[in-house]
Design an enzyme around this catalytic site. Structure first.
Site, short mmCIF file in Angstrom:
data_model
loop_
_atom_site.label_atom_id
_atom_site.label_comp_id
_atom_site.label_asym_id
_atom_site.label_seq_id
_atom_site.Cartn_x
_atom_site.Cartn_y
_atom_site.Cartn_z
N GLY A 156 -5.20 -24.89 -35.18
CA GLY A 156 -5.09 -25.49 -33.84
C GLY A 156 -6.47 -25.61 -33.21
N SER A 157 -6.49 -25.64 -31.90
CA SER A 157 -7.75 -25.86 -31.18
C SER A 157 -8.65 -24.63 -31.21
CB SER A 157 -7.42 -26.19 -29.72
OG SER A 157 -6.67 -25.12 -29.17
N GLY B 234 -7.97 -20.50 -31.14
CA GLY B 234 -8.61 -19.59 -32.10
C GLY B 234 -9.31 -18.43 -31.40
N GLU C 288 -8.21 -22.18 -38.74
CA GLU C 288 -8.46 -23.60 -39.03
C GLU C 288 -8.47 -24.31 -37.69
OE1 GLU C 288 -9.25 -25.09 -41.66
OE2 GLU C 288 -8.61 -23.79 -43.29
N CYS D 85 -7.66 -33.19 -37.42
CA CYS D 85 -8.80 -32.30 -37.18
C CYS D 85 -10.05 -32.90 -37.79
CB CYS D 85 -8.52 -30.92 -37.78
SG CYS D 85 -7.94 -31.01 -39.47
P1 NAD Z 1 -3.14 -26.08 -30.01
O1 NAD Z 1 -4.29 -25.16 -30.15
O2 NAD Z 1 -2.74 -26.50 -28.66
O3 NAD Z 1 -1.83 -25.42 -30.68
C1 NAD Z 1 -1.80 -25.04 -32.04
C2 NAD Z 1 -0.75 -23.94 -32.21
O4 NAD Z 1 -1.23 -22.75 -31.59
C3 NAD Z 1 0.58 -24.27 -31.54
O5 NAD Z 1 1.63 -23.74 -32.30
C4 NAD Z 1 0.46 -23.54 -30.20
O6 NAD Z 1 1.68 -23.23 -29.59
C5 NAD Z 1 -0.32 -22.30 -30.60
N1 NAD Z 1 -1.13 -21.73 -29.52
C6 NAD Z 1 -1.98 -22.41 -28.70
N2 NAD Z 1 -2.55 -21.55 -27.84
C7 NAD Z 1 -2.09 -20.32 -28.12
C8 NAD Z 1 -2.30 -19.02 -27.57
N3 NAD Z 1 -3.14 -18.84 -26.55
N4 NAD Z 1 -1.64 -17.98 -28.10
C9 NAD Z 1 -0.79 -18.15 -29.13
N5 NAD Z 1 -0.55 -19.35 -29.71
C10 NAD Z 1 -1.17 -20.43 -29.20
O7 NAD Z 1 -3.43 -27.36 -30.94
P2 NAD Z 1 -2.61 -28.69 -31.08
O8 NAD Z 1 -2.79 -29.53 -29.87
O9 NAD Z 1 -1.23 -28.42 -31.56
O10 NAD Z 1 -3.39 -29.36 -32.32
C11 NAD Z 1 -4.62 -29.99 -32.18
C12 NAD Z 1 -5.78 -29.08 -32.51
O11 NAD Z 1 -5.60 -28.48 -33.78
C13 NAD Z 1 -7.09 -29.83 -32.61
O12 NAD Z 1 -8.10 -29.07 -32.03
C14 NAD Z 1 -7.30 -29.97 -34.11
O13 NAD Z 1 -8.64 -30.18 -34.49
C15 NAD Z 1 -6.75 -28.67 -34.60
N6 NAD Z 1 -6.36 -28.73 -36.00
C16 NAD Z 1 -7.16 -28.11 -36.91
C17 NAD Z 1 -6.86 -28.20 -38.25
C18 NAD Z 1 -7.75 -27.58 -39.29
O14 NAD Z 1 -7.31 -27.44 -40.41
N7 NAD Z 1 -8.97 -27.20 -38.97
C19 NAD Z 1 -5.70 -28.87 -38.67
C20 NAD Z 1 -4.89 -29.46 -37.70
C21 NAD Z 1 -5.23 -29.38 -36.37
#
Ligand code: NAD
Length: 505
Positions: free
Chosen positions: A240-241, A245, A262, A296
């Protein structure tokens, strides 16, 4: 059509969001709606999991692990092979469902299922290759070697943009390694995760291992927090973002667990004067516009050599003008909607910000009126120092910037906080090798004459710096899902000590 699709995957209009060896009939968390981003209509309602339901899913995963780790790895591989076959049978429909829920185009939805199938094939082969090494011992009549054991329950937190493939990168690899898993998908894509669980659990049930894969959909991020804090989970793989992370890694670190991160990217490509411009054009447009700029690895920054800037930008703007935007289920559509209203607002905000910071919109720049979260793919002539250029806006905005000397372009490629993917289009072997050398790109992925997105599963996938340093899917990534044990056997009748230490009684 949508109703048929849901029925095919056994998804009710109001469906349980917690799988603990079977679906928990009525989880007691909040109800959340899955929304079709193309028309803003509800697809289904999910009863999300409460803390109590999460504990039930965890209990099931722990029990699953106890049994699963005893199964010989090649026998685990055989069950994964069966999952691959089931996914092959469901490729078209699961691809449609992914398209419906994420807005990515049909080809990309099915490509995502193909990625899951590839992971199953890869893991099946791996099931006979989870081997350690033997090391020459410095002591006489000693044997020194490494072996790998299953780790436990792996926590998987996934993003909306790859709602099925990211689960497969992690859960399939974890399973072949002898681990069970608990999955917290994005609240934007609960329906896809239920369909995946239904396909996979039919195979696992038939094999007597229904509790290897657990699922807990929660309101917003709740289950992600529970996973991060759960001492019973030795490895948390979070996709995720960068903001997510930062939160997750601290929570997992506080309990001295392992995290595999990731995170976001701010990927760049360089177009050298020697590049095949038609090849570069296709590579750039797919990487910048594909998945509506929501990968991503999406191309966000483009450095074009100043000698070809005018020619290339003209071609690029023309291509953007011809991209068919619309319902991603329709053949010929190349760009669907963004995931949500918030995503549209963030994109429009970033465009305004870029203009305020001196950027000039060369193509696109607007929301498309009507139902759905549709936007125009956008090109902005920018300056590499602009604040907004340093950030990942998860939308199809491409910042283009001229460069004169390759060293400068590489320095700019590396200047941002993220370090996921990078590319150069060049026909010069010197430039290509320099880009791949220690003086070149600092990213986890570096491509020559290919855009920044569209990785194969055979390689290790991931990035450096704020992208989190994790690696998933192919190569030797399986090692993250196991625990390494170093073993020494003394088969002699003396007790020589390492480093020649004498300790005579
Ligand atoms: P996001 O960070 O909003 O959410 C990702 C996941 O994390 C979701 O399941 C969300 O509910 C959970 N989450 C978010 N904040 C959290 C917290 N504080 N505590 C616990 N869980 C939490 O990301 P998104 O909008 O779903 O996806 C887009 C982001 O993901 C972009 O930044 C993209 O670059 C990244 N991404 C990275 C990869 C990679 O392999 N590097 C792959 C896909 C997406």
């Amino acid at each position: 059509m949508i109703a048929d699709l849901l029925e095919k995957f056994g998804i009710h209009q109001t469906h349980s969001g917690v799988y603990a060896g079977d679906w928990i009939t009525k989880p007691d968390g909040l109800e959340i709606d899955s929304i079709n981003p193309s028309d803003e209509k509800r697809i289904a309602t999910i009863m999300s999991g409460s803390r109590k339901n999460y504990e039930q899913a965890m209990e099931s995963a722990l029990e699953g692990f106890e049994k699963w780790r005893r199964v010989p790895a090649p026998a685990r591989g055989e069950m994964i092979r069966q999952i691959g076959t089931a996914l092959r049978k469901n490729k078209k429909d699961l691809g449609l469902l992914i398209t419906l829920e994420t807005g990515k185009i049909l080809g990309e939805g099915q490509g995502e299922v193909q990625e899951m199938i590839d992971m199953c094939d890869f893991a099946t082969g791996l099931s006979r290759q989870l081997h350690g090494i033997t090391i020459a011992s410095e002591r006489q009549e000693h044997r020194l070697f490494e072996q790998w054991h299953p780790l436990g329950v792996v926590g998987i937190i996934s993003a909306f943009n790859f709602p099925a493939a990211v689960w497969a990168w992690n859960a399939i690899l974890a399973a072949v390694c002898g681990d069970s898993s608990i999955w917290k998908p994005s609240f934007h894509t609960p329906v896809t995760s239920i369909a995946v669980l239904n396909i996979v659990s039919s195979i696992m049930k038939a094999n007597g291992h229904a509790d290897v894969f657990s699922l807990c959909i929660s309101d917003m991020h709740l289950a992600g927090e529970w996973i991060a804090e759960d001492k019973g989970i030795p490895l948390v793989s979070a996709t995720g973002s960068c903001e997510m992370g930062r939160v997750i890694s601290v929570k997992v670190g506080q309990r001295l667990g392992r995290s595999l991160l990731e995170l976001g990217g701010n990927n760049a490509a360089i177009i050298s004067p020697s590049a095949n411009l038609n090849q570069a054009l296709r590579g750039v447009v797919f990487a910048a516009v594909g998945t509506t700029g929501q990968r991503c690895t999406t191309l966000r920054r483009l450095f074009v050599h100043d000698s070809i800037e005018t020619t290339f930008l003209e071609k690029l703007c023309n291509s953007y003008g011809s991209i068919r935007i619309g319902n991603p289920w329709e053949e010929g559509v190349l760009m669907g909607p963004l995931i949500s209203e918030t995503a549209v607002e963030k994109m429009m905000g970033a465009i305004e910000e870029a203009k305020n910071q001196g950027g000039k919109v060369l193509a696109g720049g607007n929301r498309i009126p009507g139902k759905g979260y549709f936007v125009e793919p956008t090109i902005i002539l920018a300056n590499p120092k602009m604040e907004i250029v340093q950030q990942e806006t998860f939308a199809p905005i491409l910042y283009v910037m001229p460069y004169h000397c390759l060293e400068d372009a590489i320095e700019l490629n590396n200047r941002v906080d993220q370090g996921l993917s990078s590319a150069i289009f060049t026909d010069s072997v010197r430039e290509a090798e320099q880009f791949l050398s220690y003086r070149g790109s600092d990213c986890g992925i570096a491509n020559i004459n290919i855009g920044t997105s569209g990785a194969e599963i055979g390689g290790a996938f991931g990035g450096e710096k704020d992208t989190g340093g994790g690696r998933e899917s192919g190569s030797d990534c399986w090692k993250s899902y196991m625990r390494r044990q170093t073993c020494t056997i003394n088969w002699g009748d003396q007790l020589p000590l390492a480093q020649g230490i004498r300790f005579d009684l």
